[in-house]
Scaffold this motif. Structure first.
Motif, PDB file in Angstrom:
ATOM      1  N   ASP A  89     -29.827  19.266 -33.627  1.00 47.79           N
ATOM      2  CA  ASP A  89     -28.957  19.868 -32.622  1.00 47.79           C
ATOM      3  C   ASP A  89     -27.817  18.919 -32.232  1.00 47.79           C
ATOM      4  O   ASP A  89     -26.934  19.296 -31.457  1.00 47.79           O
ATOM      5  N   MET A  90     -27.833  17.706 -32.770  1.00 49.79           N
ATOM      6  CA  MET A  90     -26.733  16.755 -32.602  1.00 49.79           C
ATOM      7  C   MET A  90     -26.389  16.221 -33.996  1.00 49.79           C
ATOM      8  O   MET A  90     -26.666  15.067 -34.322  1.00 49.79           O
ATOM      9  N   GLN A  94     -27.706  12.675 -36.193  1.00 53.26           N
ATOM     10  CA  GLN A  94     -29.086  12.913 -36.620  1.00 53.26           C
ATOM     11  C   GLN A  94     -29.171  13.071 -38.134  1.00 53.26           C
ATOM     12  O   GLN A  94     -28.255  13.608 -38.762  1.00 53.26           O
ATOM     13  N   ARG A 438     -36.827  23.102 -29.974  1.00 57.11           N
ATOM     14  CA  ARG A 438     -35.612  23.190 -29.160  1.00 57.11           C
ATOM     15  C   ARG A 438     -35.454  24.579 -28.546  1.00 57.11           C
ATOM     16  O   ARG A 438     -34.822  24.716 -27.505  1.00 57.11           O
ATOM     17  N   ARG A 441     -37.374  24.711 -25.135  1.00 63.17           N
ATOM     18  CA  ARG A 441     -37.300  23.502 -24.315  1.00 63.17           C
ATOM     19  C   ARG A 441     -36.953  23.801 -22.858  1.00 63.17           C
ATOM     20  O   ARG A 441     -37.579  23.278 -21.934  1.00 63.17           O
ATOM     21  N   GLY A 472     -34.243  15.696 -28.284  1.00 62.68           N
ATOM     22  CA  GLY A 472     -33.845  17.088 -28.095  1.00 62.68           C
ATOM     23  C   GLY A 472     -34.964  18.065 -28.362  1.00 62.68           C
ATOM     24  O   GLY A 472     -34.834  19.241 -28.039  1.00 62.68           O
ATOM     25  N   CYS A 473     -36.062  17.600 -28.957  1.00 63.73           N
ATOM     26  CA  CYS A 473     -37.207  18.459 -29.223  1.00 63.73           C
ATOM     27  C   CYS A 473     -38.218  18.311 -28.091  1.00 63.73           C
ATOM     28  O   CYS A 473     -38.444  17.200 -27.583  1.00 63.73           O
ATOM     29  N   ASN A 476     -36.273  16.969 -22.599  1.00 67.17           N
ATOM     30  CA  ASN A 476     -35.170  16.028 -22.433  1.00 67.17           C
ATOM     31  C   ASN A 476     -35.733  14.741 -21.827  1.00 67.17           C
ATOM     32  O   ASN A 476     -35.704  14.550 -20.613  1.00 67.17           O
TER      33      ASN A 476
END
Length: 481
Positions: A89-90, A94, A438, A441, A472-473, A476
């Motif tokens: 997600d980044m 990553q 994610r 979350r 991110g998984c 946070n």
């Protein structure tokens, strides 16, 4: 389709290839695409690179290199997860670390009822190899032809045999894990009883790669159940399914290995996916149960199933039923359950849920949740099914195929919100077997008690203070204090 794409750093790609070698590092966008798309194709992303180690030592080198470069690691098995746990997600910071090349079965020990396997073993191929040695590994999932055991462990996968054999957690004897600093935790014991303090392997089971990379596991095996009886029965209500389950637990004892409930719509959806699928009974009963009894040795499983069904039909609990008389017929019965999922996918993007409530509350939960969704979203269809024996309900919502894509997404968000509100009233779990990833979350975070949050952050900070592993998984995490 949602896009999370950002151009990754070319400098980091060059450095990774220099540090790890061309063989371990994929940087071509087309080659990386399948690792950066979720199973259903709803979300696409990108990554700095995809790393494909061949050994535990390679994994350690990959993690060390990423840590040195300030990159985060997103571990991935078969990429069959349903909550975006293995999708970056980044993407600009990553990498995806795929375990697909680490697929060796290191040992199968029939006398010890155990096996030692690498994380990249495909579940079905592993089960077949174990069966060839006269043993049985009971984990069974719809994605077992492509999911990998490391991902099953990291998500604590459930499946159809949970009520007899337990979740994946109950099937793991030991683990080998590469930690966020690149060191290797060797805990591949096959001991059944080992009470020397905290059981460290449990920290990594269900952690979704946030504490380290599972590279191998020692797993628990059982004798091969060479007798299996499968039946599909029709009932007057979901309440009767609970009554039937209670009776089956009494009469079939621990020999019952699966007990699934489905709505009549299951047949329609299955036929949409598999047009020539034989349906052995009428599709006009309010509820259906697919059950399986299995065993080995001197027990007569077929006789047990026959006697059980005769008794519950005489008592009016079961209205109609069909018992498979061959493996092919049993497979066709299970294809109704599996085809139902495929049929839903063919109707386009929809709300998929994976929740659990106390077993006795399943009928009232399903009734209340479906009623609330129907009242708010009358143009949507609810499809409720699941594993009766462990209270796991998959209540999915199919928006009308006539709606534009954006309106379908709005219906999905609304239905999820309504479902979670009902679930909270039943004190249930928003993830029974798929994990948090994610996708869930925010809902997980909003319901997390402060004491549990503090403990989770403490564990994360102790093992991964630099936030290398799958940030991110799940949550946070707050990072170093």
């Amino acid at each position: 389709m949602t896009s999370l794409h950002t151009d990754p750093s070319g400098e980091h790609r060059l450095l990774l290839r220099s540090m790890l070698g061309e063989d371990l590092v994929l940087t071509d966008a087309d080659a990386m695409a399948r690792y950066c798309r979720d199973w259903h194709g709803d979300v696409t992303s990108s990554a700095v690179a995809v790393l494909r180690p061949r050994s535990t030592e390679d994994v350690a080198a990959c993690v060390e290199a990423c840590r040195e470069l300030g990159l985060a690691v997103v571990p991935q098995g078969g990429n069959t997860g349903l909550v975006l746990g293995g999708i970056p997600d980044m993407p600009e910071r990553q990498v995806v670390l795929s375990l697909e090349r680490m697929n060796r079965i290191r040992k199968i020990d029939a006398d010890d009822f155990s096996a030692v396997v690498e994380a990249g073993c495909i579940l079905w191929e592993l089960k077949e190899a174990i069966a060839a040695e006269g043993m049985f590994f009971p984990l069974a999932l719809g994605a077992q032809g492509s999911c990998r055991i490391g991902g099953n462990i990291s998500t604590n996968a459930g499946g159809i045999n949970v009520l007899r054999y337990g979740m994946t957690r109950e099937l793991v004897l030991g683990l080998e894990v590469v930690l966020p600093d690149g060191t290797i935790f060797d805990g591949l014991s096959t001991l059944r009883k080992d009470n020397r303090g905290i059981d460290l392997k449990q920290l990594f089971i269900g952690a979704e790669g946030t504490l380290g990379v599972v590279t191998a596991a020692s797993i628990k095996l059982t004798p091969n159940p060479d007798q299996v009886a499968t039946a599909l029965v029709g009932l007057a209500s979901l309440e009767d399914a609970i009554t039937l389950y209670r009776r089956a637990r009494r009469d079939c004892s621990d020999l019952m290995s699966a007990f699934e409930f489905m709505p009549p719509l299951a047949f329609t959806l299955a036929r949409e996916a598999i047009p020539d699928l034989p349906i052995p009974m009428a599709a006009d009963y309010p509820c259906y149960v697919l059950m399986e009894v299995s065993g080995s040795g001197l027990v007569d499983i077929d006789n047990l199933m026959q006697r059980f069904l005769e008794g519950v039909m005489e008592d009016g609990i079961v209205l109609d039923g069909a018992i498979a008389s061959s493996q092919a017929q049993a497979r066709n019965l299970w294809l109704i359950r599996e085809g139902m999922n495929e049929g839903q996918a063919k109707r386009g993007v929809h709300m998929r849920s994976d929740v659990s409530v106390p077993l006795s509350k399943v009928p009232s939960f399903v009734a209340e949740a479906e009623k609330a969704i129907h009242e708010a979203l009358p143009d949507c269809i609810c499809v409720s099914y699941g594993h009766v024996g462990d209270g796991n309900v998959h209540l999915n919502v199919l928006p009308s195929v006539e709606l534009p894509h954006q309106q379908r997404l709005e219906r999905i968000y609304q239905s999820k919100t309504i479902l979670n509100q009902v679930l909270d009233r039943f004190h249930g779990s928003l993830s029974a077997e798929h994990g948090i990833g994610r996708l869930k979350r925010a809902d997980f975070d909003a319901r997390l008690p402060e004491t549990k949050r503090r403990l989770l952050n403490a564990i994360k900070n102790a093992i991964d203070p630099d936030m290398v592993m799958n940030p991110g998984c799940q949550l946070n995490f707050t990072g170093k204090s």
